[in-house]
Design a protein around this motif. Structure first.
Motif, mmCIF file in Angstrom:
data_model
loop_
_atom_site.group_PDB
_atom_site.id
_atom_site.type_symbol
_atom_site.label_atom_id
_atom_site.label_comp_id
_atom_site.label_asym_id
_atom_site.label_seq_id
_atom_site.Cartn_x
_atom_site.Cartn_y
_atom_site.Cartn_z
ATOM 1 N N GLU A 1 29.222 46.303 56.242
ATOM 2 C CA GLU A 1 30.004 45.246 56.883
ATOM 3 C C GLU A 1 31.044 44.638 55.948
ATOM 4 O O GLU A 1 32.061 44.119 56.405
ATOM 5 N N ASN A 2 30.793 44.688 54.644
ATOM 6 C CA ASN A 2 31.714 44.077 53.679
ATOM 7 C C ASN A 2 32.516 45.103 52.888
ATOM 8 O O ASN A 2 33.022 44.805 51.811
ATOM 9 N N THR A 3 32.671 46.312 53.454
ATOM 10 C CA THR A 3 33.343 47.396 52.741
ATOM 11 C C THR A 3 34.729 47.010 52.262
ATOM 12 O O THR A 3 35.078 47.194 51.093
ATOM 13 N N HIS A 4 35.547 46.475 53.145
ATOM 14 C CA HIS A 4 36.939 46.184 52.805
ATOM 15 C C HIS A 4 37.058 45.013 51.824
ATOM 16 O O HIS A 4 38.000 44.934 51.046
ATOM 17 N N LYS A 5 36.074 44.133 51.885
ATOM 18 C CA LYS A 5 36.025 43.048 50.901
ATOM 19 C C LYS A 5 35.742 43.614 49.511
ATOM 20 O O LYS A 5 36.313 43.181 48.509
ATOM 21 N N TYR A 6 34.856 44.613 49.459
ATOM 22 C CA TYR A 6 34.562 45.280 48.192
ATOM 23 C C TYR A 6 35.811 45.961 47.629
ATOM 24 O O TYR A 6 36.062 45.936 46.428
ATOM 25 N N VAL A 7 36.600 46.574 48.507
ATOM 26 C CA VAL A 7 37.810 47.281 48.070
ATOM 27 C C VAL A 7 38.779 46.320 47.397
ATOM 28 O O VAL A 7 39.301 46.583 46.307
ATOM 29 N N GLY A 8 39.038 45.179 48.059
ATOM 30 C CA GLY A 8 39.982 44.213 47.507
ATOM 31 C C GLY A 8 39.554 43.671 46.159
ATOM 32 O O GLY A 8 40.356 43.566 45.228
ATOM 33 N N ASN A 9 38.278 43.354 46.029
ATOM 34 C CA ASN A 9 37.787 42.825 44.756
ATOM 35 C C ASN A 9 37.757 43.893 43.668
ATOM 36 O O ASN A 9 37.967 43.588 42.497
ATOM 37 N N LEU A 10 37.497 45.141 44.069
ATOM 38 C CA LEU A 10 37.530 46.234 43.095
ATOM 39 C C LEU A 10 38.927 46.387 42.506
ATOM 40 O O LEU A 10 39.084 46.554 41.289
ATOM 41 N N ILE A 11 39.934 46.301 43.354
ATOM 42 C CA ILE A 11 41.321 46.408 42.882
ATOM 43 C C ILE A 11 41.636 45.283 41.899
ATOM 44 O O ILE A 11 42.224 45.514 40.826
ATOM 45 N N LEU A 12 41.239 44.063 42.242
ATOM 46 C CA LEU A 12 41.528 42.922 41.372
ATOM 47 C C LEU A 12 40.829 43.032 40.020
ATOM 48 O O LEU A 12 41.424 42.766 38.971
ATOM 49 N N LEU A 13 39.578 43.463 40.022
ATOM 50 C CA LEU A 13 38.843 43.616 38.768
ATOM 51 C C LEU A 13 39.473 44.698 37.890
ATOM 52 O O LEU A 13 39.575 44.543 36.666
ATOM 53 N N LYS A 14 39.902 45.786 38.523
ATOM 54 C CA LYS A 14 40.539 46.854 37.751
ATOM 55 C C LYS A 14 41.890 46.409 37.191
ATOM 56 O O LYS A 14 42.270 46.789 36.078
ATOM 57 N N LEU A 15 42.610 45.609 37.949
ATOM 58 C CA LEU A 15 43.892 45.089 37.463
ATOM 59 C C LEU A 15 43.694 44.213 36.232
ATOM 60 O O LEU A 15 44.491 44.276 35.279
ATOM 61 N N ILE A 16 42.662 43.399 36.234
ATOM 62 C CA ILE A 16 42.377 42.549 35.078
ATOM 63 C C ILE A 16 42.077 43.398 33.848
ATOM 64 O O ILE A 16 42.624 43.181 32.772
ATOM 65 N N GLY A 17 41.203 44.402 34.030
ATOM 66 C CA GLY A 17 40.841 45.261 32.909
ATOM 67 C C GLY A 17 42.003 46.075 32.394
ATOM 68 O O GLY A 17 42.203 46.193 31.173
ATOM 69 N N SER A 18 42.808 46.628 33.303
ATOM 70 C CA SER A 18 43.944 47.451 32.876
ATOM 71 C C SER A 18 45.032 46.608 32.219
ATOM 72 O O SER A 18 45.758 47.094 31.339
ATOM 73 N N SER A 19 45.154 45.340 32.622
ATOM 74 C CA SER A 19 46.115 44.432 31.971
ATOM 75 C C SER A 19 45.707 44.179 30.522
ATOM 76 O O SER A 19 46.560 44.158 29.609
ATOM 77 N N ILE A 20 44.403 44.005 30.301
ATOM 78 C CA ILE A 20 43.898 43.832 28.934
ATOM 79 C C ILE A 20 44.177 45.085 28.109
ATOM 80 O O ILE A 20 44.618 45.012 26.950
ATOM 81 N N ALA A 21 43.953 46.270 28.711
ATOM 82 C CA ALA A 21 44.211 47.540 28.011
ATOM 83 C C ALA A 21 45.684 47.672 27.656
ATOM 84 O O ALA A 21 46.032 48.137 26.567
ATOM 85 N N LEU A 22 46.556 47.231 28.569
ATOM 86 C CA LEU A 22 47.998 47.316 28.323
ATOM 87 C C LEU A 22 48.411 46.401 27.176
ATOM 88 O O LEU A 22 49.223 46.787 26.318
ATOM 89 N N VAL A 23 47.842 45.210 27.128
ATOM 90 C CA VAL A 23 48.127 44.280 26.027
ATOM 91 C C VAL A 23 47.673 44.866 24.691
ATOM 92 O O VAL A 23 48.400 44.822 23.688
ATOM 93 N N ILE A 24 46.473 45.442 24.683
ATOM 94 C CA ILE A 24 45.970 46.081 23.463
ATOM 95 C C ILE A 24 46.887 47.238 23.056
ATOM 96 O O ILE A 24 47.176 47.439 21.871
ATOM 97 N N GLY A 25 47.368 47.983 24.051
ATOM 98 C CA GLY A 25 48.251 49.108 23.775
ATOM 99 C C GLY A 25 49.516 48.709 23.046
ATOM 100 O O GLY A 25 50.015 49.452 22.189
#
Length: 338
Positions: free
Chosen positions: A54-78
């Motif tokens: 029932e909460n599949t699409h909610k999971y998708v949106g939050n997954l995208i946001l969490l990955k964006l946070i992590g990849s932003s940190i990786a980009l800064v380190i880069g």
């Protein structure tokens, strides 16, 4: 996998051992930093969208946001690698590859795989990889500098992401819920951090030797070593992980609906296949790999023949652990991964 393999042949022959070593050095750094983008979320995501539909699409949106946070940190380190890499070309190549990881945060590949729509996911991936392969051929034809070989990474991710969003809008009516849910984020982090640290240790184990070779300036040796590693660690692990990723949604459903007995039997059969496959391929490599590398990549890459024996043994041993993460995720015991 085939197009990536062909790309490795063409790029290695074009660069030669030394420049190919530099290329692999940058790739190794980018792969280590890519852990921050995923952080083990994908496996937790697949489990949750199959147990809480029932909460599949909610999971998708939050997954995208969490990955964006992590990849932003990786980009800064880069950006700080400007002071560590020898040339500006290698630095820009690294930033381009990390940028592709940032864009991959929007990819819905794991959603389609988690929902057993593998066909749609792999149509998008194959089309993007073919396009990327054509761009690499063009760069080689134009005798382009190493810096431009970061562009195919970015274009490949952009194309596959656009295609997957198109499939999503066509086949699913519900919109993606991108509202940030702190409780859901905590749930993801709580369940995924053991996977992330386990993956990080595995990635460091696989790639730190390449970084160390580069730090000592042994780029020729790194280029040659990377070819041997490609056949053992890269190709075999990709095959194992792809099979596991495709089967994981079915494993979750069997565990939830049919009980642990059938689940355990299926798990043993998959693991037996992984081990048997690794043994057969390793034996094949022992007899034919050295000559194959000499023919396909050139004699310049055919030096470390004795390395094959160590890699074959290591490959067979590691095959026995290929399902440990999937098993513990489904059993909700990810803390044991640590």
């Amino acid at each position: 996998l085939i197009f990536n393999f062909l790309s490795s042949i063409l790029i290695a022959r074009y660069f030669g051992p030394s420049d190919y070593g530099s290329y692999q050095y940058v790739l190794s750094i980018a792969i280590i930093l890519s852990i921050l983008t995923n952080f083990g979320y994908d496996r937790i995501f697949v489990k949750n969208i199959n147990s809480d539909t029932e909460n599949t699409h909610k999971y998708v949106g939050n997954l995208i946001l969490l990955k964006l946070i992590g990849s932003s940190i990786a980009l800064v380190i880069g950006f700080f690698f400007y002071f560590l890499l020898d040339t500006t070309e290698l630095y820009i190549l690294l930033i381009l590859i990390i940028l592709s990881h940032f864009i991959s945060s929007f990819s819905l590949k794991i959603f389609f795989i988690g929902k057993n729509n593998n066909k749609l996911a792999y149509i998008a991936i194959i089309l993007a990889v073919v396009f990327s392969f054509v761009i690499k051929l063009l760069l080689i034809h134009l005798e382009a500098s190493i810096i431009y070989f970061g562009i195919p990474f970015v274009l490949e991710i952009i194309i596959s992401t656009i295609i997957l969003f198109f499939f999503y809008s066509k086949y699913f009516d519900s919109p993606i819920n991108i509202k940030y849910d702190i409780n859901l984020a905590k749930k993801f982090l709580r369940e995924s951090y053991p996977i992330a640290f386990s993956t990080l240790s595995g990635v460091i184990y696989l790639y730190i030797d390449r970084v160390m070779l580069a730090q000592y300036g042994l780029f020729v040796e790194l280029g040659i070593y990377s070819i041997y590693i490609l056949f053992f660690s890269n190709i075999i692990s990709i095959i194992h992980s792809t099979i596991n990723q495709i089967l994981e949604p079915q494993l979750v459903k069997i565990y939830l609906n049919k009980g642990t007995e059938i689940y355990q039997i299926l798990l043993k059969n998959i693991l037996a296949f992984h081990i048997l496959f690794s043994i057969i391929l390793s034996i094949f490599y022992l007899f034919f790999l050295q000559n194959f590398i000499a023919i396909i990549y050139g004699e310049a890459f055919n030096i470390f023949g004795n390395l094959i024996y160590f890699l074959a043994f290591n490959n067979i041993i590691n095959a026995g652990f290929s399902l440990r993460v999937e098993y513990l995720v489904i059993k909700e015991k990810t803390n044991l991964i640590m």
